[in-house]
Design a protein around this motif. Structure first.
Motif, PDB file in Angstrom:
ATOM      1  N   SER A  78     -59.980  -2.209  37.176  1.00 23.07           N
ATOM      2  CA  SER A  78     -59.326  -3.362  36.569  1.00 23.07           C
ATOM      3  C   SER A  78     -58.308  -3.960  37.518  1.00 23.07           C
ATOM      4  O   SER A  78     -58.184  -5.191  37.638  1.00 23.07           O
TER       5      SER A  78
ATOM      6  N   SER B 214     -66.743   3.810  34.489  1.00 26.12           N
ATOM      7  CA  SER B 214     -65.535   2.976  34.464  1.00 26.12           C
ATOM      8  C   SER B 214     -65.858   1.500  34.448  1.00 26.12           C
ATOM      9  O   SER B 214     -65.008   0.653  34.611  1.00 26.12           O
ATOM     10  N   ASN B 215     -67.123   1.134  34.273  1.00 26.40           N
ATOM     11  CA  ASN B 215     -67.501  -0.287  34.238  1.00 26.40           C
ATOM     12  C   ASN B 215     -67.952  -0.682  32.845  1.00 26.40           C
ATOM     13  O   ASN B 215     -68.708   0.033  32.250  1.00 26.40           O
TER      14      ASN B 215
ATOM     15  N   SER C 183     -61.096   3.623  35.612  1.00 26.20           N
ATOM     16  CA  SER C 183     -61.236   2.336  34.921  1.00 26.20           C
ATOM     17  C   SER C 183     -60.039   1.443  35.204  1.00 26.20           C
ATOM     18  O   SER C 183     -60.182   0.229  35.432  1.00 26.20           O
TER      19      SER C 183
END
Length: 313
Positions: free
Chosen positions: A116, A312-313, A112
């Motif tokens: 980012s 992770s989205n 994640s």
């Protein structure tokens, strides 16, 4: 007259893209804390670390005092430079010059965090808009065997998600009693609880955050014009460098920025598309981070609130 070493400090380290800006804002509001005049002083980073700063250590640790010009004698002095986590010189200098410092590290699920950083690098124009996430990850893996001093920050993000590699040296140098680990995901979900634990660690009043309004700052956005945003960030950085020790100018400008910036962001941001990650790349990242996550749990003596296989989205 007191020296820099005589005061108590709370140093907020990394990782990057783990809500350290929000955390800095929350701590700045606490009356027992006196924050540095801007968030990332970067003072103790080595001279070749690939981030700019106006006040980098150059042989005189007492210059650090200029970053805390209006602090009371009994206040806990606080700054936040996420990249201290990754810099050996920073660790050694903090240990040498701030013997009473306590350290806080905010960590985030590494995949994640990586997505980012990918968004952020595009936002500030460090990566081309056409570069896919899979291609970015391939670029990072390829760079692992070709590590160079001073390599750009957005090209170090893969290995910097292996937190234990860096944290174990802090634990060895400072001891576990002077280090507090918190997690981005828990700060987002239960900020009052996380801040209460942090207050207990820092030795300051826990009740301050009971009715506190927690706002998220420095959120990564997709920019309509990344070049304009790069210039805006550069202007903001230079202005902050010039005014940080001039409170008569700095404080009104900060108030104006907080008023104007939301309008600017509405004009220059757009809906961000969901990042596409191929199963091959996801499995490769999961495999890459798995051992470090297990080592991290053992190092800090408690379970980690995420697994590398989580979305992770």
């Amino acid at each position: 007259m007191k020296n820099v070493a005589d005061y108590n400090y709370l140093i907020v380290g990394g990782t990057t893209k783990a809500a350290t800006t929000s955390l800095f804002a929350y701590l700045t509001d606490h009356p027992a804390i006196c924050a540095a005049t801007y968030k990332e002083t970067r003072f103790f980073l080595s001279s070749d670390y690939p981030l700019p700063s106006k006040y980098r250590y150059s042989g005189d640790a007492e210059a650090y005092a200029s970053l805390f010009p209006n602090c009371g004698e009994m206040q806990l002095r606080m700054e936040s430079t996420p990249d201290y986590l990754y810099c050996e010189k920073a660790r050694e200098r903090i240990a040498k010059f701030l013997p009473h410092a306590k350290l806080v590290f905010s960590l985030r699920e590494p995949i994640s965090r990586l997505t980012s950083w990918y968004r952020f690098a595009k936002q500030i124009g460090k990566l081309p808009q056409t570069l896919s996430f899979d291609a970015y990850v391939e670029l990072l893996f390829a760079a692992l065997g070709d590590k160079r001093d001073g390599e750009a920050q957005h090209l170090q993000t893969l290995q910097q998600g292996c937190y234990t590699v860096y944290l174990k040296h802090y634990f060895n140098q400072f001891g576990p009693a002077r280090i507090h680990i918190l997690f981005y995901e828990e700060l987002a979900a239960q900020p009052a609880k996380v801040m209460a634990n942090l207050c207990n660690f820092a030795g300051i009043d826990v009740d301050f955050y009971a009715d506190y309004t927690f706002k998220v700052t420095n959120r990564t956005e997709k920019m309509r014009n990344s070049e304009l945003h790069r210039k805006y960030r550069d202007f903001r950085f230079r202005l902050r460098q010039w005014t940080h020790d001039k409170p008569i100018i700095h404080n009104p400008l900060r108030t104006i920025r907080r008023t104007i910036e939301p309008f600017y962001l509405r004009l220059n941001t757009q809906v961000d598309e969901k990042i596409q990650i191929s199963e091959e790349i996801r499995h490769r990242l999961v495999d890459y981070y798995q051992c470090d996550i297990e080592a991290l749990s053992e190092l800090i003596g408690k379970p980690i609130p995420w697994k590398p296989s989580e979305k992770s989205n």
